[in-house]
Design a protein around this motif. Structure first.
Motif, PDB file in Angstrom:
ATOM      1  N   GLN A  71       0.717  -1.383  -0.124  1.00 38.46           N
ATOM      2  CA  GLN A  71      -0.003  -0.008  -0.117  1.00 38.46           C
ATOM      3  C   GLN A  71       0.973   1.341  -0.038  1.00 38.46           C
ATOM      4  OE1 GLN A  71      -3.452  -0.433   0.365  1.00 38.46           O
ATOM      5  NE2 GLN A  71      -3.205  -2.573   0.160  1.00 38.46           N
ATOM      6  N   ALA A  96       0.395   5.449   0.294  1.00 37.66           N
ATOM      7  CA  ALA A  96      -0.526   6.627   0.367  1.00 37.66           C
ATOM      8  C   ALA A  96      -0.481   7.443  -0.658  1.00 37.66           C
ATOM      9  CB  ALA A  96      -0.531   7.116   1.811  1.00 37.66           C
ATOM     10  N   ALA A  97      -1.821   7.962  -1.189  1.00 39.45           N
ATOM     11  CA  ALA A  97      -1.815   9.077  -2.198  1.00 39.45           C
ATOM     12  C   ALA A  97      -1.106  10.262  -1.682  1.00 39.45           C
ATOM     13  CB  ALA A  97      -3.123   9.313  -2.827  1.00 39.45           C
ATOM     14  N   GLU A  98      -1.429  10.590  -0.528  1.00 37.35           N
ATOM     15  CA  GLU A  98      -0.865  11.700   0.340  1.00 37.35           C
ATOM     16  C   GLU A  98       0.796  11.642   0.013  1.00 37.35           C
ATOM     17  OE1 GLU A  98      -1.380  14.500   1.361  1.00 37.35           O
ATOM     18  OE2 GLU A  98       0.451  15.275   2.507  1.00 37.35           O
ATOM     19  N   ASP A  99       1.503  10.617   0.201  1.00 37.56           N
ATOM     20  CA  ASP A  99       3.004  10.373   0.113  1.00 37.56           C
ATOM     21  C   ASP A  99       3.313  10.654  -1.387  1.00 37.56           C
ATOM     22  OD1 ASP A  99       2.959   9.661   2.675  1.00 37.56           O
ATOM     23  OD2 ASP A  99       3.170   7.362   2.405  1.00 37.56           O
ATOM     24  N   ILE A 115      -2.597   1.999  -4.537  1.00 40.11           N
ATOM     25  CA  ILE A 115      -2.335   3.494  -4.192  1.00 40.11           C
ATOM     26  C   ILE A 115      -3.740   3.428  -3.527  1.00 40.11           C
ATOM     27  CG2 ILE A 115      -2.563   5.715  -4.704  1.00 40.11           C
ATOM     28  CD1 ILE A 115      -0.998   4.612  -7.592  1.00 40.11           C
ATOM     29  N   ASP A 116      -3.456   4.070  -2.334  1.00 40.17           N
ATOM     30  CA  ASP A 116      -4.655   4.000  -1.178  1.00 40.17           C
ATOM     31  C   ASP A 116      -4.921   5.696  -0.994  1.00 40.17           C
ATOM     32  OD1 ASP A 116      -5.935   2.554   0.442  1.00 40.17           O
ATOM     33  OD2 ASP A 116      -4.430   2.917   2.006  1.00 40.17           O
ATOM     34  N   GLY A 117      -6.162   5.978  -1.070  1.00 42.92           N
ATOM     35  CA  GLY A 117      -6.785   7.072  -0.668  1.00 42.92           C
ATOM     36  C   GLY A 117      -6.960   8.165  -1.733  1.00 42.92           C
TER      37      GLY A 117
END
Lengths: 280, 177
Positions: A3, A5-8, A84-86
């Motif tokens: 996983q 995160a989209a934010e990363d 990709i999460d989020g």
């Protein structure tokens, strides 16, 4: 599935936009230093000295190297074992560009429609090139591209009979026509083969290869060396005011192509050949 | 190749001194405009209205800066490609524009109009925006604020470095390279 995160992704892109616009990679800095020692024209040496001073000021005083902080060209190499999460990756990349260009005091140089020409105000959208690769990582590369040199780039759909001589002529023609408009000393990215669109992308990718490196294919490495010498013999020189340094580097990438074709793309980049990468 | 320290706007007598290849260090007032501002100026003239500043005898620097950090006058501030302004330039030269600062080649029509109007074209070093920003001591948006980086600015410069590319006789340094 790993996983990420989209934010990363957004955070990395924002940092890469800033990093690329405030300093050049070591290969470009040493190419400039070497040219400053070897340039034959006194005016050319003066210009190269000013470019060295410019890089120093950009680094020490937090001012972008060039006011054209570019369109954000992003290469996303996404491992096929990544989830990709989020959020959608494209939104995440554009959010990163938005933050990088706003927080980093970078110029907003993008218009939302090519004919209506209203500035989007945050330098989005990025021009994103995805590739799906083996593994569970994402490699992001941000290559801000100024348009003084982008405007002087060309695609030539040559005939197979034109051969290597045709390729050389095409590259030299593009460099001559670019002249002082493209802020020489340049880096010349050349794509040979593929299709119309793949060839142009190859030329863009060729700009990312380290200045001074050579193709792994012996005949292409030889062509790079020969063409770089011929480009420098044009005598355009720093800022196009004459001299022996017209290009710092000339990189060629190739792809298989059709029996009927010999596509050649020449992507010209100015001396501010910016790119920064990170693996998540 | 001589070196001159001149006050901007450059007077006619000084303009006659400048030869292609000379170095110039400008101190004084310069206007800043690029693509979108030029288009709008020409549209303004077509409507029979006045330009947002009196262009007679003035200097235009083709430039769109990056944003200024807090406490700074301006961000990175190097020249943009002058050739994109060629379509609009002869009309501005006829109105009295005398000096242009940019980088890159100019069209035949601009060459002719410059000769007719006694104007010069200077090149600043492309891609040296951080260095050139140090020569700018004040900057104010005077028109077309909505154009962002493409707004018209009036700037004050001190020892701003440039090279004469096209002089009033029509000699072009780029053509001699």
């Amino acid at each position: 599935m790993r996983q990420i995160a989209a934010e990363d992704i957004s955070k990395a892109i924002a940092e890469l936009c800033i990093e690329a616009n405030y300093g050049l990679a070591p290969d470009m800095c040493s190419a400039l230093d070497k040219a400053a020692e070897q340039e034959s024209s006194p005016l050319g040496r003066k210009v190269l000295g000013q470019l060295q001073e410019n890089l120093r000021i950009a680094g020490e005083e937090d001012i972008p190297i060039c006011q054209d902080t570019g369109m954000a060209v992003v290469f996303a190499e996404v491992g096929q074992e990544v989830h990709i999460d989020g959020g959608w990756i494209e939104d995440a990349v554009n959010e990163g560009v938005r933050r990088g260009y706003v927080d980093g005091c970078l110029r907003k140089s993008v218009v939302g429609d090519p004919l209506e020409r209203v500035n989007t105000g945050d330098n989005t959208p990025a021009m994103i090139h995805y590739s799906i690769v083996p593994g569970d990582k994402i490699k992001l590369t941000v290559a801000p591209k100024g348009f003084g040199s982008e405007n002087m780039s060309r695609v030539f759909m040559l005939k197979p009979a034109d051969g290597v001589e045709g390729v050389k002529e095409a590259v030299l023609k593009a460099v001559r026509e670019a002249g002082p408009n493209a802020c020489p000393p340049m880096v010349v990215g050349v794509g040979i083969g593929g299709t119309f669109e793949k060839c142009a992308l190859l030329a863009k990718k060729a700009l990312l290869r380290e200045a001074g490196s050579r193709s792994e294919l012996p005949h292409i490495a030889a062509l790079e060396e020969e063409l770089l010498k011929e480009v420098n013999e044009i005598g355009l020189g720093p800022a196009g005011l004459g001299g022996s340094t017209t290009a710092f580097a000339l990189n060629i990438l190739t792809l298989p192509t059709h029996i009927a074709g010999l596509p050649v793309a020449v992507n010209i980049c100015c001396h501010v050949n910016r790119h920064a990468s990170r693996v998540l | 190749m001589n070196e001159y320290h001149l006050t901007s706007p450059i007077n006619d007598e000084d303009l006659r001194l400048l030869k292609a290849g000379d170095s110039v260090y400008l101190t004084g007032t310069v206007y800043v405009a690029r693509d979108a501002a030029h288009k709008r100026m020409i549209e303004t003239l077509a409507r029979g209205e006045a330009l947002p500043f009196d262009i007679k005898g003035q200097t235009i620097y083709y430039m769109g800066p990056s944003p200024a950090r807090e406490g700074r006058v301006i961000g990175s501030a190097g020249p943009t490609t002058a050739g994109r302004m060629d379509k609009y330039t002869p009309q501005l030269l006829d109105l009295g524009l005398k000096v242009m600062i940019g980088k890159g080649r100019r069209s035949d029509a601009v060459h002719e109009s410059m000769k007719k109007n006694g104007a010069v074209y200077l090149a600043a070093i492309g891609g040296a925006g951080a260095l050139l920003s140090k020569a700018i001591t004040a900057s104010e948006v005077i028109a077309y604020d909505d154009l962002g980086t493409e707004a018209i600015r009036r700037i004050e410069v001190k020892d701003f470095p440039a090279i004469v590319v096209i002089d009033i006789t029509g000699r072009d340094l780029y053509q001699e390279v």
